[in-house]
Design an enzyme around this catalytic site. Structure first.
Site, PDB file in Angstrom:
ATOM      1  N   GLU A 183       0.831  -1.209   0.000  1.00 56.20           N
ATOM      2  CA  GLU A 183       0.000   0.000   0.000  1.00 56.20           C
ATOM      3  C   GLU A 183       0.865   1.259   0.000  1.00 56.20           C
ATOM      4  O   GLU A 183       0.558   2.247  -0.667  1.00 56.20           O
ATOM      5  CB  GLU A 183      -0.935  -0.010   1.218  1.00 56.20           C
ATOM      6  CG  GLU A 183      -2.040  -1.071   1.083  1.00 56.20           C
ATOM      7  CD  GLU A 183      -2.863  -1.209   2.354  1.00 56.20           C
ATOM      8  OE1 GLU A 183      -2.264  -1.285   3.453  1.00 56.20           O
ATOM      9  OE2 GLU A 183      -4.095  -1.258   2.260  1.00 56.20           O
ATOM     10  N   GLU A 243      -3.516  -9.507   4.198  1.00 57.35           N
ATOM     11  CA  GLU A 243      -4.244  -9.196   5.432  1.00 57.35           C
ATOM     12  C   GLU A 243      -5.301 -10.241   5.766  1.00 57.35           C
ATOM     13  O   GLU A 243      -5.563 -10.542   6.926  1.00 57.35           O
ATOM     14  CB  GLU A 243      -4.904  -7.809   5.328  1.00 57.35           C
ATOM     15  CG  GLU A 243      -3.931  -6.639   5.337  1.00 57.35           C
ATOM     16  CD  GLU A 243      -3.403  -6.256   3.971  1.00 57.35           C
ATOM     17  OE1 GLU A 243      -3.508  -7.074   3.027  1.00 57.35           O
ATOM     18  OE2 GLU A 243      -2.868  -5.141   3.848  1.00 57.35           O
TER      19      GLU A 243
HETATM   20  N1  DAK Z   1       4.873  -7.454  11.390  1.00 51.40           N
HETATM   21  C1  DAK Z   1       5.731  -7.774  12.405  1.00 51.40           C
HETATM   22  N2  DAK Z   1       6.804  -8.572  12.248  1.00 51.40           N
HETATM   23  C2  DAK Z   1       6.996  -9.112  11.040  1.00 51.40           C
HETATM   24  C3  DAK Z   1       6.119  -8.856   9.942  1.00 51.40           C
HETATM   25  C4  DAK Z   1       5.016  -7.970  10.162  1.00 51.40           C
HETATM   26  N3  DAK Z   1       4.157  -7.593   9.176  1.00 51.40           N
HETATM   27  N4  DAK Z   1       6.557  -9.551   8.874  1.00 51.40           N
HETATM   28  C5  DAK Z   1       7.662 -10.207   9.285  1.00 51.40           C
HETATM   29  N5  DAK Z   1       7.933  -9.958  10.585  1.00 51.40           N
HETATM   30  C6  DAK Z   1       9.031 -10.464  11.407  1.00 51.40           C
HETATM   31  C7  DAK Z   1       8.823 -11.923  11.755  1.00 51.40           C
HETATM   32  O1  DAK Z   1       7.972 -12.042  12.855  1.00 51.40           O
HETATM   33  C8  DAK Z   1      10.255 -12.359  12.050  1.00 51.40           C
HETATM   34  O2  DAK Z   1      10.596 -11.890  13.331  1.00 51.40           O
HETATM   35  P1  DAK Z   1      11.337 -12.879  14.392  1.00 51.40           P
HETATM   36  O3  DAK Z   1      10.452 -14.056  14.516  1.00 51.40           O
HETATM   37  O4  DAK Z   1      12.661 -13.184  13.719  1.00 51.40           O
HETATM   38  O5  DAK Z   1      11.457 -12.047  15.625  1.00 51.40           O
HETATM   39  C9  DAK Z   1      11.068 -11.542  11.046  1.00 51.40           C
HETATM   40  O6  DAK Z   1      10.246 -10.432  10.656  1.00 51.40           O
HETATM   41  C10 DAK Z   1      11.422 -12.314   9.800  1.00 51.40           C
HETATM   42  O7  DAK Z   1      10.220 -12.863   9.286  1.00 51.40           O
HETATM   43  P2  DAK Z   1      10.062 -14.420   8.932  1.00 51.40           P
HETATM   44  O8  DAK Z   1      10.928 -15.254   9.786  1.00 51.40           O
HETATM   45  O9  DAK Z   1       8.626 -14.712   8.900  1.00 51.40           O
HETATM   46  O10 DAK Z   1      10.680 -14.426   7.454  1.00 51.40           O
HETATM   47  P3  DAK Z   1      10.317 -15.378   6.242  1.00 51.40           P
HETATM   48  O11 DAK Z   1      11.295 -15.038   5.163  1.00 51.40           O
HETATM   49  O12 DAK Z   1      10.169 -16.790   6.689  1.00 51.40           O
HETATM   50  O13 DAK Z   1       8.840 -14.903   5.778  1.00 51.40           O
HETATM   51  C11 DAK Z   1       7.161 -13.251   5.172  1.00 51.40           C
HETATM   52  C12 DAK Z   1       8.667 -13.637   5.249  1.00 51.40           C
HETATM   53  C13 DAK Z   1       7.084 -11.808   4.692  1.00 51.40           C
HETATM   54  C14 DAK Z   1       6.469 -14.160   4.127  1.00 51.40           C
HETATM   55  C15 DAK Z   1       6.515 -13.447   6.548  1.00 51.40           C
HETATM   56  O14 DAK Z   1       7.296 -12.767   7.520  1.00 51.40           O
HETATM   57  C16 DAK Z   1       5.119 -12.901   6.616  1.00 51.40           C
HETATM   58  O15 DAK Z   1       4.168 -13.524   6.142  1.00 51.40           O
HETATM   59  N6  DAK Z   1       4.972 -11.708   7.240  1.00 51.40           N
HETATM   60  C17 DAK Z   1       3.669 -11.114   7.468  1.00 51.40           C
HETATM   61  C18 DAK Z   1       3.154 -10.479   6.214  1.00 51.40           C
HETATM   62  C19 DAK Z   1       1.782  -9.854   6.416  1.00 51.40           C
HETATM   63  O16 DAK Z   1       0.828 -10.539   6.832  1.00 51.40           O
HETATM   64  N7  DAK Z   1       1.664  -8.578   6.171  1.00 51.40           N
HETATM   65  C20 DAK Z   1       0.415  -7.834   6.315  1.00 51.40           C
HETATM   66  C21 DAK Z   1       0.365  -7.292   7.734  1.00 51.40           C
HETATM   67  S1  DAK Z   1      -1.164  -6.422   8.035  1.00 51.40           S
HETATM   68  C22 DAK Z   1      -3.836   0.711   8.480  1.00 51.40           C
HETATM   69  C23 DAK Z   1      -3.203   0.713   7.253  1.00 51.40           C
HETATM   70  C24 DAK Z   1      -2.547  -0.433   6.840  1.00 51.40           C
HETATM   71  C25 DAK Z   1      -2.510  -1.564   7.605  1.00 51.40           C
HETATM   72  C26 DAK Z   1      -3.137  -1.561   8.823  1.00 51.40           C
HETATM   73  C27 DAK Z   1      -3.806  -0.415   9.246  1.00 51.40           C
HETATM   74  N8  DAK Z   1      -4.574   1.897   8.911  1.00 51.40           N
HETATM   75  C28 DAK Z   1      -4.526   3.114   8.113  1.00 51.40           C
HETATM   76  C29 DAK Z   1      -5.246   1.878  10.111  1.00 51.40           C
HETATM   77  C30 DAK Z   1      -1.788  -2.700   7.131  1.00 51.40           C
HETATM   78  C31 DAK Z   1      -1.905  -3.906   7.654  1.00 51.40           C
HETATM   79  C32 DAK Z   1      -0.938  -4.936   7.317  1.00 51.40           C
HETATM   80  O17 DAK Z   1       0.013  -4.723   6.575  1.00 51.40           O
END
Ligand code: DAK
Length: 258
Positions: A112, A132
């Protein structure tokens, strides 16, 4: 000014903002949103900055908003989250051009953020998506709107409803990125584009960005009217005189931003 979660550097008229929480794949938390907001504000006031580049350190651009931080938040707390709530809008409305240089991951709020920029370069190997739905929410930083405008309803629905990501090449053919560049060259290529933009007449660049942006906002007749107004405005600038004179004199123009 010192920032904790981003790095700010300058190369002449180009400012580079690097998201810098590599241990969390540059996930956007409140501190990062605050740092970015402050940096953007100060760069907007600095006339010597003509173009910005946003990139990420370590393994990728940005894996989204920080799930660790959001996990404990109620809807009221999110609604009052200050910079974390407004950072996407701040970037989306920014008056100066911004080039996003992606690598690794551009997911959720990270994609985004890229979509709020004006030009998106993605290194080969970048994964782009709106995951998400996998954690029980939907995009909140403009993803449902900007992704749909970029790639159309059906591709956007597939990405948003399944949470699955696409490759840089798929993103380029869907119109989601401007260009795919070889792995490791995203920043270098983004800098070339940013320096080219920075060498142009500043008022024309600003109004060109405004005119293109208005194509997404209203009807075609409204957009055409807006473009005509901005076009006419440029005929009263010194840079228009200089640009055309330089062309006729077969020399490079010297733009002053007047
Ligand atoms: N948040 C926090 N930590 C994260 C993270 C995230 N989004 N993505 C990765 N990390 C952290 C992991 O927890 C890990 O930390 P440790 O365990 O080492 O402490 C470290 O980064 C490395 O990640 P991985 O070990 O998981 O690494 P991999 O290469 O195995 O996997 C991955 C990479 C990107 C596929 C995986 O980390 C993953 O799926 N991450 C989450 C992706 C995700 O779901 N993103 C969307 C999040 S929700 C708003 C506007 C926007 C938003 C919200 C509100 N408003 C205006 C109110 C947006 C919301 C979102 O983005």
């Amino acid at each position: 000014m010192e920032y904790q979660t981003i790095a700010l550097s300058r190369e002449g008229p180009v400012a580079v903002l690097t998201l810098n929480r590599p241990e969390a794949l540059n996930a956007m938390n409140s501190a990062m949103a605050r740092d970015l907001t402050q940096a953007l504000e100060s760069l907007s006031k600095d006339d010597s900055v003509r173009c910005l580049v946003i990139t990420g350190s370590g393994k990728g651009f940005c894996a989204g908003a920080d799930i660790r931080e959001m996990a404990g938040m109620s809807s009221t707390e999110v609604a009052r989250a200050g910079s974390l709530l407004s950072i996407w809008e701040t970037v989306g409305k920014y008056p100066k051009p911004i080039v996003a240089a992606l690598s690794g991951f551009a997911l959720g709020g990270g994609l985004e953020l890229a979509m709020c920029c004006d030009i998106i370069l993605a290194a080969q190997g970048t994964k782009l998506g709106q995951p998400e739905i996998n954690i029980g929410i939907i995009p909140g930083g403009g993803g449902t709107q900007r992704l749909t405008r970029a790639v159309g309803r059906y591709k956007a629905m597939e990405m948003i409803l399944t949470g699955s990501s696409i490759t840089a090449d798929e993103a380029a053919s869907a119109g989601l990125v401007s260009r795919v560049v070889p792995a490791g060259q995203h920043l270098q290529e983004a800098m070339k584009i940013a320096q080219t933009i920075a060498s142009k007449a500043p008022i024309a660049v600003r109004l060109a960005k405004q005119a293109v942006s208005s194509a997404e906002e209203g009807t075609l007749p409204d957009g055409l009217k807006h473009e005509k107004q901005l076009f006419l405005l440029l005929f009263s600038t010194k840079d228009k005189e200089e640009g055309m004179k330089a062309f006729l004199e077969k020399r490079p123009p010297v733009f002053t931003g007047e």
